[in-house]
Write a protein that holds these residues in place. Structure first.
Motif, PDB file in Angstrom:
ATOM      1  N   ASP A 133     -72.669 109.707  49.309  1.00  0.00           N
ATOM      2  CA  ASP A 133     -72.767 110.679  50.396  1.00  0.00           C
ATOM      3  C   ASP A 133     -71.395 111.311  50.590  1.00  0.00           C
ATOM      4  O   ASP A 133     -70.420 110.608  50.884  1.00  0.00           O
TER       5      ASP A 133
ATOM      6  N   SER B  49     -75.504 107.907  55.044  1.00  0.00           N
ATOM      7  CA  SER B  49     -75.242 106.759  54.171  1.00  0.00           C
ATOM      8  C   SER B  49     -75.760 105.453  54.756  1.00  0.00           C
ATOM      9  O   SER B  49     -76.375 104.643  54.046  1.00  0.00           O
TER      10      SER B  49
ATOM     11  N   VAL C  27     -74.784 102.061  48.098  1.00  0.00           N
ATOM     12  CA  VAL C  27     -74.528 103.300  48.825  1.00  0.00           C
ATOM     13  C   VAL C  27     -73.033 103.420  49.083  1.00  0.00           C
ATOM     14  O   VAL C  27     -72.390 102.489  49.580  1.00  0.00           O
TER      15      VAL C  27
ATOM     16  N   ALA D  12     -69.879 106.335  50.476  1.00  0.00           N
ATOM     17  CA  ALA D  12     -69.685 107.552  51.262  1.00  0.00           C
ATOM     18  C   ALA D  12     -68.202 107.857  51.348  1.00  0.00           C
ATOM     19  O   ALA D  12     -67.363 106.950  51.429  1.00  0.00           O
TER      20      ALA D  12
ATOM     21  N   VAL E 215     -71.868  99.666  53.176  1.00  0.00           N
ATOM     22  CA  VAL E 215     -71.580 100.985  52.607  1.00  0.00           C
ATOM     23  C   VAL E 215     -70.130 100.979  52.120  1.00  0.00           C
ATOM     24  O   VAL E 215     -69.221 100.572  52.842  1.00  0.00           O
TER      25      VAL E 215
END
Length: 351
Positions: free
Chosen positions: A189, A198, A210, A212, A234
């Protein structure tokens, strides 16, 4: 516009406090004054849902009067209610928001839905097959068999091929019998902000990896707190657009970048213009600079992502779709409208 302080009338019920504050906010040019009043009341009272509605006939607690007056005055001056109460709901979860981040919008939920839907279609189990080192070596430096189906070098005699016999067959069978090597699907992201995209992807697709990125340390701090409070993992990285992810295998690229043309920012609602971070709003002269730069930075990645999803402004869908088409990596370009029928998201898919 005059921004005088709000002073609450004496001896009111909670319902009367709501009505009085709504009228005060409307008179000061606030958008959605009743919604703002309800959110502020729920925050001050510590109530929500049915408990809030059941308490409307109760007397307003005198001990909360000063706090209530302060919050209504702040809202009347144009400060977004989400910054005042410190949170905004997104995809059914409460996200912390501060002036370091853009306030998540409902239309972005449609982008998340699309990424989850097409991600599950392309990678049903949330993993990506990894080619073995032996297979890569067999292809040779220039792709070898991958390009022409036969290794480079002089042709081998029929006798030599026959000599391989069952041993050659066993080698092929051994390769086929090896367990399938996979890695988690990786979604990146760009422009993490509060982490709305995210963190939601990580919560809804726990098998995915994931990541970001954001250029703002303050935004990354907010995203990190949201990831922690919502029980997700994340990988957050500081940097400009794709740069923090150079060399990373990326399967999904998603972004809600700044897309307001710089010259239009002065005409935005005061809640947006005066309070939300300009770095999350200003997309350059025509609002499309971040999209162009992300396309230019794609060579930083080992290979183009199979799925790309962008949010964009009104009237920009055609141009962003052309950018994706010109890149030549995605053979399916999809435009998704928001609830008002405005083309709001463009996706590129490599089938």
């Amino acid at each position: 516009m005059k921004h005088d302080s709000y002073v609450m009338s004496e001896l009111q019920s909670i319902r009367e406090a709501f009505a009085e504050a709504s009228s005060f906010l409307a008179g000061h040019g606030c958008n959605e004054p009743q919604r703002s009043s309800q959110l502020l009341l729920e925050h001050v009272l510590g109530l929500s849902g049915a408990a809030y509605y059941m308490a409307l006939a109760d007397p307003f607690p005198p001990a909360l009067k000063a706090q209530w007056e302060t919050l209504v005055t702040r809202r009347a001056a144009g400060e977004p209610v989400q910054y005042i109460i410190g949170e905004q709901e997104f995809y059914g979860r409460a996200f912390e928001v501060t002036p370091d981040v853009l306030i998540p919008r409902p239309e972005t939920e449609l982008l998340v839905e699309a990424i989850l839907r097409y991600g599950a279609e392309l990678w049903p189990d949330g993993t990506v097959a990894v080619r073995s080192e032996a297979a890569q070596e067999a292809d040779g430096p220039a792709g070898g068999r991958a390009a022409g189906g036969q290794a480079p070098g002089p042709a081998r005699s029929e006798a030599a091929q026959e000599a391989d016999g069952p041993a050659g067959e066993r080698a092929a069978g051994s390769e086929a019998a090896r367990p399938r090597v996979v890695r988690p699907l990786t979604a990146v992201d760009i422009g993490a902000g509060s982490g709305a995209i995210s963190v939601t992807l990580a919560a809804e697709a726990p098998a995915w990896r994931v990541c970001a990125g954001d250029i703002s340390p303050g935004a990354l701090a907010v995203a990190g707190r949201n990831a922690q409070r919502l029980g997700t993992s994340v990988d957050l990285r500081l940097g400009d657009l794709l740069e923090p992810f150079a060399g990373m295998e990326t399967d999904i690229l998603v972004s809600n970048p700044p897309y307001i043309p710089g010259g239009d920012i002065a005409g935005l609602q005061r809640e947006v213009r005066d309070h939300e971070p300009r770095t999350a709003l200003d997309g350059g002269g025509d609002g499309l600079d971040p999209y162009r730069r992300m396309m230019e930075q794609l060579p930083l990645l080992p290979a183009p992502p199979r799925l790309v999803g962008f949010e964009l402004g009104q009237g920009q869908a055609g141009q962003v779709a052309e950018l994706l088409g010109a890149a030549g990596h995605w053979n399916e370009i999809i435009t998704i409208e928001d609830l008002a029928g405005i083309p709001r998201h463009v996706l590129g898919i490599a089938r």
